[in-house]
Design a protein around this motif. Structure first.
Motif, mmCIF file in Angstrom:
data_model
loop_
_atom_site.group_PDB
_atom_site.id
_atom_site.type_symbol
_atom_site.label_atom_id
_atom_site.label_comp_id
_atom_site.label_asym_id
_atom_site.label_seq_id
_atom_site.Cartn_x
_atom_site.Cartn_y
_atom_site.Cartn_z
ATOM 1 N N ARG A 39 67.700 132.377 35.715
ATOM 2 C CA ARG A 39 66.764 131.615 34.904
ATOM 3 C C ARG A 39 65.351 131.824 35.413
ATOM 4 N N ASP A 41 61.366 130.844 34.384
ATOM 5 C CA ASP A 41 60.493 130.072 33.506
ATOM 6 C C ASP A 41 59.412 130.974 32.928
ATOM 7 N N THR A 66 63.852 120.754 39.623
ATOM 8 C CA THR A 66 63.018 120.907 38.448
ATOM 9 C C THR A 66 61.627 121.286 38.927
ATOM 10 N N LEU A 85 56.526 121.891 32.149
ATOM 11 C CA LEU A 85 57.863 121.584 32.623
ATOM 12 C C LEU A 85 58.839 122.212 31.639
ATOM 13 N N ASN A 86 59.697 123.088 32.086
ATOM 14 C CA ASN A 86 60.684 123.762 31.236
ATOM 15 C C ASN A 86 60.057 124.473 30.044
ATOM 16 N N ASP A 87 59.155 125.375 30.288
ATOM 17 C CA ASP A 87 58.525 126.222 29.276
ATOM 18 C C ASP A 87 57.728 125.450 28.233
ATOM 19 N N TYR A 98 61.023 112.717 30.264
ATOM 20 C CA TYR A 98 61.977 113.793 30.518
ATOM 21 C C TYR A 98 62.761 113.538 31.804
ATOM 22 N N LYS A 102 66.712 112.972 32.338
ATOM 23 C CA LYS A 102 67.487 113.849 33.219
ATOM 24 C C LYS A 102 68.238 113.042 34.270
#
Length: 151
Positions: A39, A41, A66, A85-87, A98, A102
């Motif tokens: 993975r 980013d 994260t 955060l996360n693309d 978020y 989570k």
């Protein structure tokens, strides 16, 4: 007259051909390497130039990490700094929402494994970093680590 029963002493166990085993192993290894993806980013925040530090340590145990990027945006934007955060570029309230979501999706015994790594540009004002830290505190995510480069 034909013999119907053969004695066990005369039967031989066939030997395994070991010549093909390395080939099979390499084919399986290549197959799994090609199907496994790491993975990565897609960083919307511009080049994050982390500050230098003298005392650095690696995270030893496995954790649910994260990464939050804070810095100047790649494209021309209204704000001077952005939070990714996360693309996705988010606001401080969205980061809090978020992380609450989570944390709620985890088992109670996994709460201690939830960690946040902050990758912050060295020219970012400390006010934005403080706002993100307060949002993480309200979301009850207390394991925060900073990314830095060695001197």
């Amino acid at each position: 007259m034909k013999r119907r029963f053969v004695s066990r002493e005369k039967l031989e166990i066939p030997r395994i051909n070991a010549i093909a085993l390395p080939t099979i192993f390499l084919i399986l290894l290549f197959f799994f390497i090609m199907l496994t993806s790491i993975r990565k980013d897609k960083i919307v925040v511009g080049e994050v130039d982390a500050p230098q530090a003298t005392e650095l340590s690696a995270l030893g145990k496995k954790a649910i990490i994260t990464t939050i990027y804070i810095g100047k945006p790649n494209e021309k934007a209204k704000s001077l700094n952005c939070i990714q955060l996360n693309d996705q570029v988010m606001t401080v309230a969205q980061v809090e929402y978020y992380m609450k979501k989570k944390r709620a999706s985890l088992n109670p015994n996994e709460y201690s494994l939830l960690m946040v790594k902050l990758k912050i540009d060295k020219d970012t004002p400390m006010g934005i970093v403080s706002d993100v830290k307060q949002a993480l505190r309200r979301a009850n995510v207390l394991n925060i680590f900073y990314s830095a480069r060695p001197e």
